[in-house]
Design an enzyme around this catalytic site. Structure first.
Site, PDB file in Angstrom:
ATOM      1  N   HIS A 131      -0.321  -1.553   6.684  1.00 21.05           N
ATOM      2  CA  HIS A 131       0.157  -0.649   7.747  1.00 21.05           C
ATOM      3  C   HIS A 131       0.908  -1.397   8.849  1.00 21.05           C
ATOM      4  CE1 HIS A 131      -2.445   3.097   6.650  1.00 21.05           C
ATOM      5  NE2 HIS A 131      -2.085   2.403   5.582  1.00 21.05           N
ATOM      6  N   GLU A 152      -0.447  10.899   0.988  1.00 15.41           N
ATOM      7  CA  GLU A 152      -1.804  10.341   1.040  1.00 15.41           C
ATOM      8  C   GLU A 152      -2.137   9.886   2.445  1.00 15.41           C
ATOM      9  OE1 GLU A 152      -4.944   7.123   0.786  1.00 15.41           O
ATOM     10  OE2 GLU A 152      -2.933   6.999   1.573  1.00 15.41           O
ATOM     11  N   GLU A 153      -1.165   9.267   3.097  1.00 14.85           N
ATOM     12  CA  GLU A 153      -1.426   8.631   4.397  1.00 14.85           C
ATOM     13  C   GLU A 153      -1.675   9.634   5.522  1.00 14.85           C
ATOM     14  OE1 GLU A 153      -2.033   5.629   4.703  1.00 14.85           O
ATOM     15  OE2 GLU A 153      -0.949   4.452   3.210  1.00 14.85           O
ATOM     16  N   ASP A 171       0.870  -1.173   0.000  1.00 13.58           N
ATOM     17  CA  ASP A 171       0.000   0.000   0.000  1.00 13.58           C
ATOM     18  C   ASP A 171       0.911   1.228   0.000  1.00 13.58           C
ATOM     19  OD1 ASP A 171      -1.710   2.072   0.568  1.00 13.58           O
ATOM     20  OD2 ASP A 171      -2.161   1.430   2.605  1.00 13.58           O
TER      21      ASP A 171
HETATM   22 ZN   LIG Z   1      -3.041   3.433   0.194  1.00 18.23          ZN
END
Ligand SMILES: [Zn+2]
Length: 371
Positions: free
Chosen positions: A336, A221-222, A192
């Site tokens: 994550h 993005e995160e 991811d």
């Molecule tokens: Zn992502």
């Protein structure tokens, strides 16, 4: 790559699966550390990988890579994005014994941090996330979760001065996991969204489409879809496709005698097309186009279950006067955490679906009714 003919019997599948992982783009992207706001390592790989395959490329003020592959017809402007950043840590302080304080960046899975190897700063200094050993923990504290503030990153330094010579405040740290091929699956950190980045690179490397393909490899993005917001404004596209990796929670639950209905997406069922997530309701015309394309090409796909999580689409669909958007993700387990796992076939099918959908793209897609 073609293999030389050989008289030896072909190696067994299993032996091949256990061999060293291929040094391909995805493994290099996965091994590079690019915690939000410090995406340089991945940006360099991407700039190198798309060189010669695009008509224009630039890095914008926030660090997004914006590339244009000009179309051959009147297909308009379509934005396709994947985020370069990953969750990780920022160094926030030093103990007198040389251990580093840190804060999470994005939302790494804090429950699994103690004992995990990390790479710190631009020099990729090896370190390990430390906490009080379980032997010494009082019984009542064994059941409570540690917070990041109770852990340290240990780089082996024996004093604060020694640590300060190697690391500075604000440096990032990322998980130190080597990409691996596990039979039909791939495992590594930051799948991811390095899976999305690798897909977008492949889409740029192929023949041009009828429309101008504006690729945005986004930053941050995160931590709230920040790079995507300015990329969408700059490109001002007529439609947007967001390529990401979505959580799969599809393992059987042995302690519950009922079907796991909270799976979100499942490995092996193909690309996950979003109808809705926490930040976006996908454009029905784009969903219909993807579904039609997949059905005609005989490609597998699944519906990403609504609920938690979001993608860059959350910022993109609200840019300017609104941009029709849809996300397509490769399902991945354990996102994550230090290592995520996905099926190579899901990734392959995602690339095939996007390629076919772009080949079939006309501005008429946006004039048709939705599903
Ligand atoms: Zn992502």
């Amino acid at each position: 790559m073609p293999t030389r003919p050989t008289r030896k019997p072909a190696p067994a599948r299993r032996a091949a699966a256990l061999a060293a992982p291929p040094d391909d783009l995805l493994s290099r992207l996965s091994n590079a550390v690019a915690v939000s706001g410090d995406e340089g390592a991945v940006r360099r790989l991407i700039l190198e990988a798309i060189h010669g395959h695009v008509d224009e490329v630039k890095v914008d003020a926030l660090g997004n890579v914006l590339a244009l592959k000009r179309g051959t017809g009147r297909g308009g402007r379509v934005l396709v994005t994947a985020h370069m950043d990953e969750v990780g840590f920022m160094i926030t302080g030093f103990d007198s014994d040389g251990a580093l304080h840190f804060e999470p960046v994005g939302s790494p899975e804090e429950r699994v941090l103690p004992g995990k190897p990390v790479l710190v700063g631009a020099q990729r200094l090896p370190g390990v996330i430390g906490a009080m050993p379980i032997h010494l923990l009082p019984a009542d504290r064994r059941k409570t979760l540690l917070k990041a503030s109770q852990m340290r990153i240990d780089i082996g330094a024996d004093s604060e001065a020694a640590a300060r010579r190697l690391v500075k405040l604000g440096d990032r740290a990322g998980f130190a996991t080597e990409f691996a091929v596990l039979g039909p699956s791939i495992a590594g950190k930051a799948l991811d969204d390095r899976l999305g980045c690798a897909t977008l690179v492949e889409l740029l490397r192929g023949r041009p489409y009828s429309f101008d393909l504006h690729a945005a490899f986004t930053v941050q993005e995160e931590v709230g879809m920040r790079g995507a917001r300015v990329a969408a404004f700059a490109v001002d596209p007529q439609a947007a496709f967001i390529l990401d990796c979505t959580p799969a929670y599809d393992l059987p639950h042995s302690d519950e005698e009922r079907e796991n209905t909270q799976y979100n997406s499942r490995l092996g069922l193909g690309p996950a097309i979003y109808v809705a997530d926490r930040a976006t309701i996908s454009d029905q015309r784009l969903i219909a186009h993807l579904q039609r394309t997949a059905d005609q090409a005989g490609l597998p796909y699944q519906w990403r279950q609504p609920g938690g999580g979001g993608t860059d689409a959350g910022a993109i669909h609200l840019a300017r006067e609104g941009i029709p958007s849809v996300s397509v993700s490769v399902p991945g387990r354990y996102l994550h955490t230090p290592v995520s796992l996905a099926r190579a076939d899901d990734w392959r099918h995602t690339l095939q679906l996007m390629r076919a959908a772009f080949q079939a793209w006309t501005p008429g897609v946006l004039r048709r009714a939705g599903r």
